[in-house]
Design an enzyme around this catalytic site. Structure first.
Site, PDB file in Angstrom:
ATOM      1  N   LEU A  25      49.635  34.287  43.475  1.00 60.70           N
ATOM      2  CA  LEU A  25      49.068  35.044  42.363  1.00 60.70           C
ATOM      3  C   LEU A  25      48.324  36.207  42.993  1.00 60.70           C
ATOM      4  O   LEU A  25      47.618  36.014  44.001  1.00 60.70           O
ATOM      5  CB  LEU A  25      48.110  34.184  41.536  1.00 60.70           C
ATOM      6  CG  LEU A  25      48.741  33.038  40.727  1.00 60.70           C
ATOM      7  CD1 LEU A  25      47.656  32.219  40.051  1.00 60.70           C
ATOM      8  CD2 LEU A  25      49.731  33.567  39.700  1.00 60.70           C
ATOM      9  N   ASP A  26      48.471  37.401  42.433  1.00 57.84           N
ATOM     10  CA  ASP A  26      47.820  38.547  43.066  1.00 57.84           C
ATOM     11  C   ASP A  26      46.298  38.471  42.915  1.00 57.84           C
ATOM     12  O   ASP A  26      45.763  37.584  42.248  1.00 57.84           O
ATOM     13  CB  ASP A  26      48.396  39.870  42.559  1.00 57.84           C
ATOM     14  CG  ASP A  26      48.145  40.118  41.083  1.00 57.84           C
ATOM     15  OD1 ASP A  26      47.027  39.854  40.612  1.00 57.84           O
ATOM     16  OD2 ASP A  26      49.071  40.580  40.390  1.00 57.84           O
ATOM     17  N   PHE A  27      45.614  39.406  43.535  1.00 57.78           N
ATOM     18  CA  PHE A  27      44.162  39.359  43.685  1.00 57.78           C
ATOM     19  C   PHE A  27      43.435  39.153  42.365  1.00 57.78           C
ATOM     20  O   PHE A  27      42.535  38.310  42.261  1.00 57.78           O
ATOM     21  CB  PHE A  27      43.681  40.649  44.349  1.00 57.78           C
ATOM     22  CG  PHE A  27      42.218  40.655  44.722  1.00 57.78           C
ATOM     23  CD1 PHE A  27      41.735  39.854  45.739  1.00 57.78           C
ATOM     24  CD2 PHE A  27      41.329  41.473  44.051  1.00 57.78           C
ATOM     25  CE1 PHE A  27      40.375  39.865  46.093  1.00 57.78           C
ATOM     26  CE2 PHE A  27      39.978  41.501  44.387  1.00 57.78           C
ATOM     27  CZ  PHE A  27      39.508  40.686  45.411  1.00 57.78           C
TER      28      PHE A  27
END
Length: 277
Positions: A142-144
């Site tokens: 999952l991105d930041f």
């Protein structure tokens, strides 16, 4: 604490939490669940992945970097065949034999990386995980700024099975976005879309509710390319302000709060693995 996702409408293809899919009839071993070779030997990359050291791809890089040795001799190929991990070291440390595959659900908070470390010092999921867990690897990323369900496992082979596009494991998201979009535009995503030379597969997308030019969308996809949801919505002229992964296959956030971890019962995990292609 951010607001927990609202209860969404049931999706016919989703299995209820805690109840794994029924086991389909098979005429032989499924891909991804192949038995070991008759002579008991396996590639070292697979054995190390099973032991939870890293994914096969990461292990191949570690071998190329000279970090893995057998009986004190640095290995130069991931095709090395072994029966056990006896005598194998990673960065000079012996490797424990594989244990039974386990799977955890983790509510990843926003503003942390799905990575072991960050060169510029940003927080990672390992800074947020509670103490007491064994060495675990994330299933996918999952991105930041994306929050929500992140699966964790101690088994590299299970990680690989869950991530491969051919297994068709569906990921579900809820997105809060600003802009104008129609249900017709969303339904067109079922045919896939190409954005800047990258082809994105079929996406099941629905408009959940709208308040002015802000809306909540539900999206389901099986590929999970890098930043796929954000890029597809940007292509439609939408600006995402919050993105939550709610489900990965039959596993959902359920009653988890931000930063909490819950282990998937082993019987449920076993039933699910029998459905993987």
């Amino acid at each position: 604490m951010p607001q927990k996702p609202a209860q969404k409408k049931s999706v016919p293809s989703r299995q209820p939490p805690g109840k794994g899919p029924s086991k389909p009839e098979t005429k032989g071993p499924r891909k991804g669940l192949q038995p070991p070779r008759e002579d008991g030997t396996q590639r070292i990359a697979k054995l190390l992945a099973r032991a939870g050291v890293a994914s096969r791809r990461e292990i191949e890089r570690m071998i190329a970097d000279g970090r893995i040795a057998l009986d004190g001799k640095t290995l130069d190929t991931p095709a090395t065949l072994l029966e056990t991990l006896a005598g194998v070291t990673v960065d000079g440390q012996p490797v424990s034999p594989p244990t039974a595959a386990r799977l955890w659900r983790f509510y990843k908070p926003p503003s942390c990386l799905t990575a072991a470390n960050d060169p510029v010092g940003r927080p990672t999921i390992y800074d947020r995980l509670p103490p007491g867990l064994p060495r675990v690897m994330p299933v996918g990323r999952l991105d930041f700024m994306t929050e929500g369900l992140l699966l964790l496992t101690n088994d590299g082979e299970l990680k690989r099975q869950l991530e491969l596009p051919r297994t068709g494991v569906v990921r579900r998201y809820r997105a809060r976005a600003f802009g104008d979009v129609t249900q017709e535009q969303l339904e067109a995503l079922a045919e896939g879309v190409e954005i800047e030379g990258i082809r994105y597969g079929s996406i099941d997308a629905n408009l959940e509710r709208r308040t002015g030019r802000n809306c909540w969308l539900e999206m389901s996809l099986a590929e999970g390319k890098n930043r796929e949801v954000r890029r597809v919505l940007a292509y439609l002229g939408m600006q995402v302000s919050r993105l939550i992964r709610t489900d990965y296959g039959p596993f959902g956030l359920d009653d988890l709060d931000l930063g909490q971890v819950g282990e998937v019962p082993r019987e449920e995990l076993f039933r699910f693995r029998t459905t993987l292609k």
